[in-house]
Enzyme design. Structure first.
Site, short mmCIF file in Angstrom:
data_model
loop_
_atom_site.label_atom_id
_atom_site.label_comp_id
_atom_site.label_asym_id
_atom_site.label_seq_id
_atom_site.Cartn_x
_atom_site.Cartn_y
_atom_site.Cartn_z
N HIS A 56 -0.28 -30.28 -25.35
CA HIS A 56 -0.43 -29.52 -26.57
C HIS A 56 -1.84 -28.91 -26.61
O HIS A 56 -2.72 -29.30 -25.85
CB HIS A 56 -0.18 -30.40 -27.78
CG HIS A 56 1.24 -30.82 -27.94
ND1 HIS A 56 1.69 -31.61 -28.97
CD2 HIS A 56 2.35 -30.53 -27.19
CE1 HIS A 56 2.99 -31.80 -28.85
NE2 HIS A 56 3.41 -31.17 -27.78
N GLU A 58 -4.39 -29.15 -28.58
CA GLU A 58 -5.53 -30.02 -28.84
C GLU A 58 -5.93 -30.79 -27.58
O GLU A 58 -7.12 -30.85 -27.23
CB GLU A 58 -5.20 -31.01 -29.97
CG GLU A 58 -4.87 -30.35 -31.29
CD GLU A 58 -3.37 -30.09 -31.49
OE1 GLU A 58 -2.90 -30.21 -32.63
OE2 GLU A 58 -2.68 -29.77 -30.49
N SER A 174 22.82 7.36 -23.93
CA SER A 174 21.72 6.87 -24.78
C SER A 174 20.41 6.69 -24.03
O SER A 174 19.42 6.26 -24.64
CB SER A 174 22.12 5.53 -25.40
OG SER A 174 22.38 4.56 -24.40
N THR A 202 29.17 -3.44 -25.70
CA THR A 202 27.95 -3.00 -25.01
C THR A 202 28.07 -3.25 -23.52
O THR A 202 27.65 -2.42 -22.69
CB THR A 202 26.72 -3.73 -25.58
OG1 THR A 202 26.57 -3.35 -26.95
CG2 THR A 202 25.46 -3.38 -24.82
N GLY A 300 25.59 -3.15 -30.48
CA GLY A 300 25.89 -1.84 -31.02
C GLY A 300 26.13 -1.93 -32.52
O GLY A 300 25.91 -2.96 -33.16
#
Length: 381
Positions: A56, A58, A174, A202, A300
């Protein structure tokens, strides 16, 4: 020569910069940065949570320190943990190092922490200052806070459109609506978030890869909403499923179909049907159980409407290009039934506008309790 000590906000802002380096790598953990400062204002160590399962922030900062720590101040963007997980408690390391003061940005809503880390430090005589740059620190962990409180992914609905609201020409083409800089920003989102979700429409129309193309980045888990498993087995997503984690959310009971996808390395999540299609709230709960804390929704117009109307969308990221396509039949980013009255619109709050080359990005949180969120979905996935 020693530096002149600066305000707490100065060192916390540096801790926030460090925290962002872990974005995309630490999920479902929070992004956290830490800075250790001597009484005279000299920064003697820095660290951040770099990878899920690693030290972590610290402990990482303490590891990098080569000077005596007794009497120093630690600035950390999130309350130090006090429980055993993949890493031991950071409160123990802080106390062992002799840190005199800890300055904290956000409290940790995790029930295993949630004030307990602060109390342990106080009980051992450590001076605590809370809430420094809290708004910025809270925003940095908006995803983590949502996930730890709800157990479901934080969903960002992303789309690119023209000034007249089109996501494709009337021919269906597109590529590309936005410029290179905006598309690069989308790739960063793919790295930052844990999953990416589209509908079968899609996949059939674009045969996408749904991977992140940035250097030194990770791929999101690909999630395909496919009611009856209509996705072709020779598409890019299925062909690469053994390399890139891929989940199909489906309602089918066809065991043969399911096994064909599983043989290709895909995972299948069965969800109930709602209006004949995958139930998105149930899917979010199941994805949360898989530790997927965030999703980039790149669907979409039909899937976008379904997600909005079922209440699973938390944020909208709309990339707007200074182009006009025209075309009464050209697709728009959100289709479906739509709202009956302007007063029922899905409202965004905390909106931000950024310029990306010639394009603009408008982002905002979907307002909780917005009238539109009470509607039921009526669209296909």
């Amino acid at each position: 020569m020693a530096e002149q000590r600066k305000p707490d906000e100065f060192y916390m802002r540096r801790a926030l910069e460090l925290a962002e380096k872990g974005r995309g790598w630490v999920s479902p953990n929070p992004v956290v940065g830490a800075v250790i400062v001597r009484d005279d204002g000299t920064v003697i160590a820095e660290g951040y949570h770099e990878r899920y399962g690693d030290l972590h922030a610290e402990r990482n900062a303490l590891r990098h320190c080569t000077e005596p720590l007794a009497g120093a101040t630690m600035y950390v963007t999130l309350e130090p943990c006090c429980h055993h997980g993949r890493q031991p408690p950071c409160t123990d390391a802080i106390l062992e190092a002799g840190i005199r003061r800890v300055v904290i940005g956000s409290g940790d809503p995790n029930p295993q922490v949630c004030g307990k880390g602060i109390q342990i430090l106080k009980d051992h005589g450590v001076e605590i200052t809370e809430g420094v740059l809290r708004e910025e620190c809270d925003k940095a962990n908006e995803i983590f806070f949502h996930f730890i409180r709800t157990g479901t992914p934080y969903v960002v609905m992303k789309y690119a459109m023209t000034l007249d609201g089109k996501i494709a020409a009337f021919t269906g083409r597109s590529k590309w609506i936005t410029g290179e800089k905006a598309r690069g920003h989308v790739q960063k989102l793919r790295h930052d978030l844990s999953g990416i979700m589209v509908g079968v429409g899609t996949v059939l129309a674009d045969d996408p890869m749904l991977t992140c193309r940035l250097p030194d980045s990770k791929n999101p888990v690909r999630i395909i909403c496919d009611t009856n498993l209509r996705t072709p087995l020779d598409c890019n997503i299925v062909r690469t499923a053994e390399r890139v984690p891929t989940i199909f959310a489906t309602c089918t009971d066809d065991i043969e179909k399911i096994s064909r996808f599983e043989d290709k390395g895909c995972r299948i999540l069965k969800v109930k049907r709602t209006d004949g299609h995958p139930d998105l709230p149930e899917l979010m709960r199941k994805l949360g159980e898989e530790k997927i804390d965030s999703i980039l929704l790149e669907g979409g117009g039909t899937l976008n409407w379904s997600a909005l109307s079922s209440g699973v969308v938390n944020r909208v990221a709309a990339y707007i290009s200074p182009k006009i396509f025209g075309g009464a039949d050209a697709k728009s980013p959100v289709e479906g039934r739509g709202v009956m009255d302007p007063r029922l619109a899905f409202m965004l709050e905390g909106t931000e506008v950024s310029r990306l080359g010639d394009d603009y990005l408008i982002q905002g949180r979907v307002r909780k309790g917005s009238a539109g969120r009470r509607m039921s979905g009526d669209v296909l996935c």
